[in-house]
Write a protein that holds these residues in place. Sequence first.
Motif, PDB file in Angstrom:
ATOM      1  N   GLU A   1      36.163  55.414  60.190  1.00 32.55           N
ATOM      2  CA  GLU A   1      36.413  56.203  58.986  1.00 32.55           C
ATOM      3  C   GLU A   1      37.031  55.345  57.884  1.00 32.55           C
ATOM      4  OE1 GLU A   1      38.263  60.576  57.899  1.00 32.55           O
ATOM      5  OE2 GLU A   1      38.314  59.817  59.963  1.00 32.55           O
ATOM      6  N   ALA A   2      37.987  54.457  58.302  1.00 32.30           N
ATOM      7  CA  ALA A   2      38.643  53.571  57.333  1.00 32.30           C
ATOM      8  C   ALA A   2      37.645  52.608  56.719  1.00 32.30           C
ATOM      9  CB  ALA A   2      39.774  52.818  58.008  1.00 32.30           C
ATOM     10  N   GLU A   3      36.727  52.140  57.564  1.00 37.06           N
ATOM     11  CA  GLU A   3      35.733  51.175  57.078  1.00 37.06           C
ATOM     12  C   GLU A   3      34.839  51.770  55.997  1.00 37.06           C
ATOM     13  OE1 GLU A   3      35.580  48.100  57.538  1.00 37.06           O
ATOM     14  OE2 GLU A   3      36.735  47.686  59.360  1.00 37.06           O
ATOM     15  N   ARG A   4      34.627  53.092  56.101  1.00 36.57           N
ATOM     16  CA  ARG A   4      33.795  53.747  55.092  1.00 36.57           C
ATOM     17  C   ARG A   4      34.381  53.552  53.699  1.00 36.57           C
ATOM     18  NH1 ARG A   4      33.759  59.456  56.492  1.00 36.57           N
ATOM     19  NH2 ARG A   4      34.496  59.638  54.374  1.00 36.57           N
ATOM     20  N   TRP A   5      35.715  53.661  53.617  1.00 36.51           N
ATOM     21  CA  TRP A   5      36.383  53.477  52.312  1.00 36.51           C
ATOM     22  C   TRP A   5      36.420  52.007  51.925  1.00 36.51           C
ATOM     23  CZ3 TRP A   5      36.662  57.457  49.394  1.00 36.51           C
ATOM     24  CH2 TRP A   5      36.781  58.741  49.955  1.00 36.51           C
ATOM     25  N   ALA A   6      36.443  51.134  52.923  1.00 34.45           N
ATOM     26  CA  ALA A   6      36.459  49.705  52.624  1.00 34.45           C
ATOM     27  C   ALA A   6      35.170  49.291  51.921  1.00 34.45           C
ATOM     28  CB  ALA A   6      36.641  48.906  53.903  1.00 34.45           C
ATOM     29  N   ASP A   7      34.096  50.012  52.227  1.00 34.65           N
ATOM     30  CA  ASP A   7      32.807  49.682  51.618  1.00 34.65           C
ATOM     31  C   ASP A   7      32.642  50.324  50.243  1.00 34.65           C
ATOM     32  OD1 ASP A   7      32.195  48.247  53.827  1.00 34.65           O
ATOM     33  OD2 ASP A   7      31.174  49.902  54.857  1.00 34.65           O
TER      34      ASP A   7
ATOM     35  N   VAL B   1      36.664  49.369  45.805  1.00 33.61           N
ATOM     36  CA  VAL B   1      37.592  48.576  46.607  1.00 33.61           C
ATOM     37  C   VAL B   1      37.181  47.110  46.598  1.00 33.61           C
ATOM     38  CG1 VAL B   1      38.442  48.170  48.942  1.00 33.61           C
ATOM     39  CG2 VAL B   1      38.196  50.514  48.073  1.00 33.61           C
ATOM     40  N   GLU B   2      38.165  46.233  46.289  1.00 32.60           N
ATOM     41  CA  GLU B   2      37.868  44.813  46.290  1.00 32.60           C
ATOM     42  C   GLU B   2      38.073  44.233  47.680  1.00 32.60           C
ATOM     43  OE1 GLU B   2      39.086  42.312  42.919  1.00 32.60           O
ATOM     44  OE2 GLU B   2      40.052  41.058  44.426  1.00 32.60           O
ATOM     45  N   THR B   3      39.290  44.420  48.217  1.00 35.17           N
ATOM     46  CA  THR B   3      39.513  43.978  49.589  1.00 35.17           C
ATOM     47  C   THR B   3      40.127  45.103  50.394  1.00 35.17           C
ATOM     48  OG1 THR B   3      41.618  43.074  48.880  1.00 35.17           O
ATOM     49  CG2 THR B   3      39.826  41.495  49.163  1.00 35.17           C
ATOM     50  N   ALA B   4      39.844  45.104  51.671  1.00 36.50           N
ATOM     51  CA  ALA B   4      40.427  46.085  52.576  1.00 36.50           C
ATOM     52  C   ALA B   4      40.818  45.338  53.848  1.00 36.50           C
ATOM     53  CB  ALA B   4      39.429  47.179  52.891  1.00 36.50           C
TER      54      ALA B   4
ATOM     55  N   TYR C   1      45.080  39.049  55.638  1.00 30.85           N
ATOM     56  CA  TYR C   1      46.429  39.601  55.467  1.00 30.85           C
ATOM     57  C   TYR C   1      47.399  38.501  55.042  1.00 30.85           C
ATOM     58  CZ  TYR C   1      50.628  42.345  56.511  1.00 30.85           C
ATOM     59  OH  TYR C   1      51.815  43.002  56.430  1.00 30.85           O
ATOM     60  N   ALA C   2      47.261  37.315  55.654  1.00 29.38           N
ATOM     61  CA  ALA C   2      48.110  36.187  55.267  1.00 29.38           C
ATOM     62  C   ALA C   2      47.744  35.725  53.860  1.00 29.38           C
ATOM     63  CB  ALA C   2      47.946  35.046  56.262  1.00 29.38           C
ATOM     64  N   THR C   3      46.455  35.725  53.553  1.00 27.43           N
ATOM     65  CA  THR C   3      45.997  35.306  52.228  1.00 27.43           C
ATOM     66  C   THR C   3      46.559  36.225  51.138  1.00 27.43           C
ATOM     67  OG1 THR C   3      43.960  34.768  53.386  1.00 27.43           O
ATOM     68  CG2 THR C   3      43.925  34.570  50.995  1.00 27.43           C
ATOM     69  N   LEU C   4      46.709  37.505  51.491  1.00 29.81           N
ATOM     70  CA  LEU C   4      47.231  38.495  50.552  1.00 29.81           C
ATOM     71  C   LEU C   4      48.573  38.053  49.984  1.00 29.81           C
ATOM     72  CD1 LEU C   4      46.305  41.390  49.709  1.00 29.81           C
ATOM     73  CD2 LEU C   4      47.836  42.261  51.474  1.00 29.81           C
ATOM     74  N   TYR C   5      49.388  37.404  50.821  1.00 33.25           N
ATOM     75  CA  TYR C   5      50.705  36.949  50.385  1.00 33.25           C
ATOM     76  C   TYR C   5      50.681  35.470  50.009  1.00 33.25           C
ATOM     77  CZ  TYR C   5      52.537  41.353  52.090  1.00 33.25           C
ATOM     78  OH  TYR C   5      52.795  42.677  52.266  1.00 33.25           O
ATOM     79  N   GLY C   6      49.500  34.900  49.916  1.00 37.49           N
ATOM     80  CA  GLY C   6      49.386  33.504  49.504  1.00 37.49           C
ATOM     81  C   GLY C   6      49.919  32.530  50.538  1.00 37.49           C
ATOM     82  N   ALA C   7      49.942  32.962  51.824  1.00 37.72           N
ATOM     83  CA  ALA C   7      50.514  32.084  52.846  1.00 37.72           C
ATOM     84  C   ALA C   7      49.446  31.167  53.422  1.00 37.72           C
ATOM     85  CB  ALA C   7      51.133  32.919  53.960  1.00 37.72           C
ATOM     86  N   GLY C   8      49.747  29.887  53.441  1.00 39.08           N
ATOM     87  CA  GLY C   8      48.879  28.949  54.140  1.00 39.08           C
ATOM     88  C   GLY C   8      49.504  28.620  55.482  1.00 39.08           C
TER      89      GLY C   8
ATOM     90  N   ILE D   1      44.455  48.418  50.914  1.00 36.57           N
ATOM     91  CA  ILE D   1      43.368  48.379  49.934  1.00 36.57           C
ATOM     92  C   ILE D   1      43.833  47.691  48.655  1.00 36.57           C
ATOM     93  CG2 ILE D   1      41.872  49.803  48.454  1.00 36.57           C
ATOM     94  CD1 ILE D   1      41.108  50.221  51.292  1.00 36.57           C
ATOM     95  N   ARG D   2      42.958  46.863  48.120  1.00 37.99           N
ATOM     96  CA  ARG D   2      43.171  46.312  46.793  1.00 37.99           C
ATOM     97  C   ARG D   2      42.028  46.780  45.922  1.00 37.99           C
ATOM     98  NH1 ARG D   2      46.258  42.413  44.514  1.00 37.99           N
ATOM     99  NH2 ARG D   2      45.139  41.301  42.879  1.00 37.99           N
ATOM    100  N   TYR D   3      42.357  47.351  44.743  1.00 38.41           N
ATOM    101  CA  TYR D   3      41.325  47.910  43.868  1.00 38.41           C
ATOM    102  C   TYR D   3      40.543  46.799  43.180  1.00 38.41           C
ATOM    103  CZ  TYR D   3      44.060  52.258  44.102  1.00 38.41           C
ATOM    104  OH  TYR D   3      44.731  53.353  44.520  1.00 38.41           O
ATOM    105  N   ARG D   4      39.300  47.125  42.879  1.00 33.39           N
ATOM    106  CA  ARG D   4      38.498  46.206  42.080  1.00 33.39           C
ATOM    107  C   ARG D   4      38.946  46.279  40.610  1.00 33.39           C
ATOM    108  NH1 ARG D   4      34.029  43.677  43.668  1.00 33.39           N
ATOM    109  NH2 ARG D   4      33.724  45.007  45.485  1.00 33.39           N
ATOM    110  N   SER D   5      39.281  47.490  40.171  1.00 37.79           N
ATOM    111  CA  SER D   5      39.782  47.656  38.797  1.00 37.79           C
ATOM    112  C   SER D   5      40.882  48.706  38.827  1.00 37.79           C
ATOM    113  CB  SER D   5      38.654  48.089  37.868  1.00 37.79           C
ATOM    114  OG  SER D   5      38.790  49.460  37.539  1.00 37.79           O
ATOM    115  N   PRO D   6      41.815  48.643  37.891  1.00 39.44           N
ATOM    116  CA  PRO D   6      42.926  49.608  37.882  1.00 39.44           C
ATOM    117  C   PRO D   6      42.442  51.045  37.762  1.00 39.44           C
ATOM    118  CG  PRO D   6      43.306  47.822  36.300  1.00 39.44           C
ATOM    119  CD  PRO D   6      41.906  47.656  36.805  1.00 39.44           C
ATOM    120  N   LEU D   7      41.220  51.209  37.250  1.00 32.18           N
ATOM    121  CA  LEU D   7      40.675  52.562  37.090  1.00 32.18           C
ATOM    122  C   LEU D   7      40.563  53.288  38.422  1.00 32.18           C
ATOM    123  CD1 LEU D   7      37.905  52.092  34.405  1.00 32.18           C
ATOM    124  CD2 LEU D   7      40.028  53.402  34.226  1.00 32.18           C
TER     125      LEU D   7
END
Lengths: 415, 215
Positions: free
Chosen positions: A85-91, A95-98, A119-126, A243-249
Amino acid sequence: MTWLRLALANLGLSPLTSGVNVVLMGLGTASIVLLLLAGSQLSETLSRDARAIDLVLGAQGSPTQLVLSTVYHADVPPGNIAQREAERWADDPRVETAIPLSLGDSVRGLRIVGTTSAYATLYGAGLAAGRFWERPMEAVVGAAAAESTGLDVESRFAGAHGLADAGHTHASRPYRVVGVLEPTGTVLDRLILTSLESVWTLHDDDLPAQRDAHADDEADHGEHEHDADHHPEADREITAMLIRYRSPLAAMTLPRDVNAGGSLQAASPAVEVSRILQLVGIGFDGLEAFSWVLIVTAALSVFAALYGSLRARRFDLAMLRCLGATRWELLSVLILEGVLLSAFGVALGFLAGHGAMELLGGWLESARGVALTGWTWTPAETMLLLGLFAVGAVAAALPAVQAYRTDVAATLAKA
Amino acid sequence: MAFAIEVTELRFAHGERTIVDIGRCQLASGQSMAVIGPSGCGKTTFLHLLAGLIRPRSGEIRILERDLSQLRGGDLDRFRGRHLGLVFQRLHLLPALTVHENVLLAQRLARVPMDPTRVEALFDRLNLTGLERHRPSMLSQGQAQRVAIARALVHGPELLMADEPTSALDDRHAEQALALLRESARAAGAALLVVTHDQRVRGHLGHELEMTTPA
């Protein structure tokens, strides 16, 4: 020989009174500084942890709980959701990233998070060392987690069921550390990341009923019956989807669509953070009001000390006029004394406030995993500094005006 | 001839009660004068008028050729600080400052350049060397009076005025104090005015002015 020297000498003439004034002002200042530091860092930390996350999809329940548990890892999650169900919204095109999260296990109080490397990339962690996981039961450790547990590449550890320390241990299926993350100053530093598959593999061994309940109820795992019932792909569950939005809209429509769509709940970290800060803010406001009471007390005390000293100093003031001081200079020296008293108090208060914050920060970091430091400066402190100098000047205003109005001839004639 | 003090038709009153009424009084530069009169005759008020601490009801006061009525507010304070030296019966040394700082403060308030050698010479002449770091409370009466005189002279005033400098002293010390004032004023090239009810002052200064309680 300067006015500053004269003002300091006058304050030194009654060290006890001056000392009490400085301490009073210092106490008030220290409490306000402490509140400013704690408040600003708290909101900064909360916003930094939620910076890249626009929306959390999770089980229905309290949105605050959902955000606290999945963004800040500070609460238990409300429950699990079906991955399908979650994946449906990810597509969804909005949505930019899920990023999926699966919670439930911990090691020495640190959470093990089943997720993807995104998830690590989300916080810029290498990676500071090693690599990301490639197979189940491989783990990557956050910087602070590595430091506190001593886990390093090639270390092995067993996850404990539940988010507290007391749970049942999956001792037969230990994790292997394959990487350590760079520090990011976010919640990520205190987490241990692994693949979703690791979490599923462990919990497929558990009783299905337990799996359903384990997020809600972490302590109650006395009995364990293992059954071999492996769930098909379609029935996989996760705790949440970040979720990260593709646009603020997307903020206008996506949460509404999710909430209307059935079993999932959408919660916005930004909204929940402001709700939390508002609640915390009420407490802060109360403490701040109390601190200002201390400051006002200190100001009254400065006023009383200067005003009370005027009688004893009336000949000094008259003599200064005889020596060539103007009325304005007498006024200034009294103001200077008031400002000096508060300046010493403020200096003491800033030192004490920052010192206390650093001590408190050290304790909170070890006890709660919240990193607060005293060695920082918030813009509000600059305003406070100027404001408190003004408090000293205002406290000295009436005594200063009295000094300005000294009748030299009448005073000397009384001698 | 330059005058340190020129007073004409000076009147000062509290309400209807006349405190000071002096037709004419002059003191040439560098000269000394005693103003002698009983308690309550308005001597101290006269001194305060000369120092510009209060304003007369009528008449003219010229100090060092300046009409005091022409000086306002801060200008009068600065004029007083720069050109006059005042010594009171109660010395009013600032208790918070050391002896040295008390004297330096006068130099600063007179707005003359700081001059350590002048201060040193003055301390030497007034036998104060070694007391620089003392607080006024640690001084004997005689020492404190010498500090007050040093403070009144440190900025090189043209007119030194003293209010009852001898009345609290025994004969020997009174004579010493008077000699000290006279010598110090002469060494500094300043005119000296002493206001007192002490009859022992008679004959010690160049000029004398009798003051009586105004009718």
